[in-house]
Design an enzyme around this catalytic site. Structure first.
Site, PDB file in Angstrom:
ATOM      1  N   ASP A  22      14.013  32.956  17.601  1.00 52.12           N
ATOM      2  CA  ASP A  22      15.099  33.815  18.066  1.00 52.12           C
ATOM      3  C   ASP A  22      15.655  33.310  19.384  1.00 52.12           C
ATOM      4  OD1 ASP A  22      16.837  35.934  17.884  1.00 52.12           O
ATOM      5  OD2 ASP A  22      15.461  37.390  18.766  1.00 52.12           O
ATOM      6  N   HIS A  39      22.326  26.777  17.510  1.00 49.52           N
ATOM      7  CA  HIS A  39      21.623  26.448  16.271  1.00 49.52           C
ATOM      8  C   HIS A  39      21.351  24.941  16.187  1.00 49.52           C
ATOM      9  CE1 HIS A  39      22.051  30.517  15.025  1.00 49.52           C
ATOM     10  NE2 HIS A  39      23.367  30.467  14.850  1.00 49.52           N
ATOM     11  N   LEU A 133       0.332  18.788   7.507  1.00 53.10           N
ATOM     12  CA  LEU A 133       0.917  20.102   7.757  1.00 53.10           C
ATOM     13  C   LEU A 133       1.876  20.492   6.640  1.00 53.10           C
ATOM     14  CD1 LEU A 133       1.574  22.453   9.865  1.00 53.10           C
ATOM     15  CD2 LEU A 133       3.479  20.992  10.586  1.00 53.10           C
TER      16      LEU A 133
END
Length: 260
Positions: A22, A39, A133
């Protein structure tokens, strides 16, 4: 970074970290930039934190990239973000493969533009062999959507005779969620200053440790991530038990991980 990494090296490392990314828009507005610039910078943070998670030994990293509620944002911002996600993932695919990172995604992704979805699925296919991962992107996702979808499919299977309603339990529900096969998050991080979970993994975070920071996502550093991991290692997770029971279980080789 080394200090942060050293500080968490001897601590308990979460198997699964989920992050609500956020603050991109506010980061940009504070600098007099268009929200889309936030962004773009946020994508750089995704790369940075994916590297940090791998270095720390995290096995699963789930990033809340776009919620079902985000479709209500201005169309220009939605279009720009969808384009950015597709382009960024395609650009990062070679590095994901190089670093042995497997990409997956969850959410109502059929709502996404075809071009972005095609790029994402291409990356998922190309990284499917990776064993390090797992980077799990939550796109067009909300927990209430996920739970309603699971209930509908459970109901359909009961009606079809594939499932006995009397035998439905927590494990049954978990198998019908989009995260089936992925352990519940041990740690949830939210950047940007807000202290809520915003319809994210509501079933899965029943016993997840929460970490909130005022740092906007574009500014969230590897050191910030390592600090969150170190803080997690100092917490006692009781899962309804007493502290004494937890300590006894943790010292027993037969119970390496309480709550599973």
């Amino acid at each position: 970074m080394n200090a942060g990494k050293d500080s968490q090296a001897t601590a308990k490392v979460p198997v699964h970290v989920a992050i609500i990314m956020d603050g991109n828009g506010r980061w940009a507005q504070a600098r007099g930039l268009d929200r889309s610039e936030g962004h773009v910078e946020g994508v750089n943070t995704v790369r940075r934190i994916t590297e940090a998670a791998s270095e720390a030994g995290v096995k699963y990293l789930t990033l809340y990239a776009f919620s079902t509620e985000n479709w209500k944002r201005p169309q220009a911002e939605v279009d720009a973000l969808m384009h950015l996600i597709g382009i960024a993932i395609e650009r990062e695919t070679p590095d994901l493969i190089k670093n042995n990172v497997r990409l997956t995604m969850i959410g109502d992704v059929e709502r996404m533009p075809a071009e972005a979805l095609e790029r994402l699925r291409g990356c998922i296919a190309k990284t499917s062999h990776c064993t390090g991962l797992t980077l799990n992107l939550a796109l067009s996702y909300s927990a209430r959507w996920e739970i309603v979808d699971a209930v509908g499919r459970i109901s359909a299977d009961v009606k079809a005779g594939k499932l006995d309603a009397a035998e439905i339990d927590d494990a049954t529900v978990a198998r019908y969620l989009t995260t089936a096969g992925i352990p519940d998050p041990d740690l949830l991080i939210r950047t940007g200053g807000d202290t809520r979970v915003s319809n994210f993994l509501l079933w899965q975070i029943a016993y997840t440790e929460l970490f909130f920071t005022p740092v906007y996502w574009p500014d969230f550093s590897k050191q910030d991530f390592f600090d969150a991991i170190a803080g997690f290692g100092n917490r006692e997770r009781r899962f309804g038990l007493t502290g004494e029971q937890v300590r006894h279980a943790e010292s027993s080789p037969e119970n390496p991980r309480i709550g599973e």
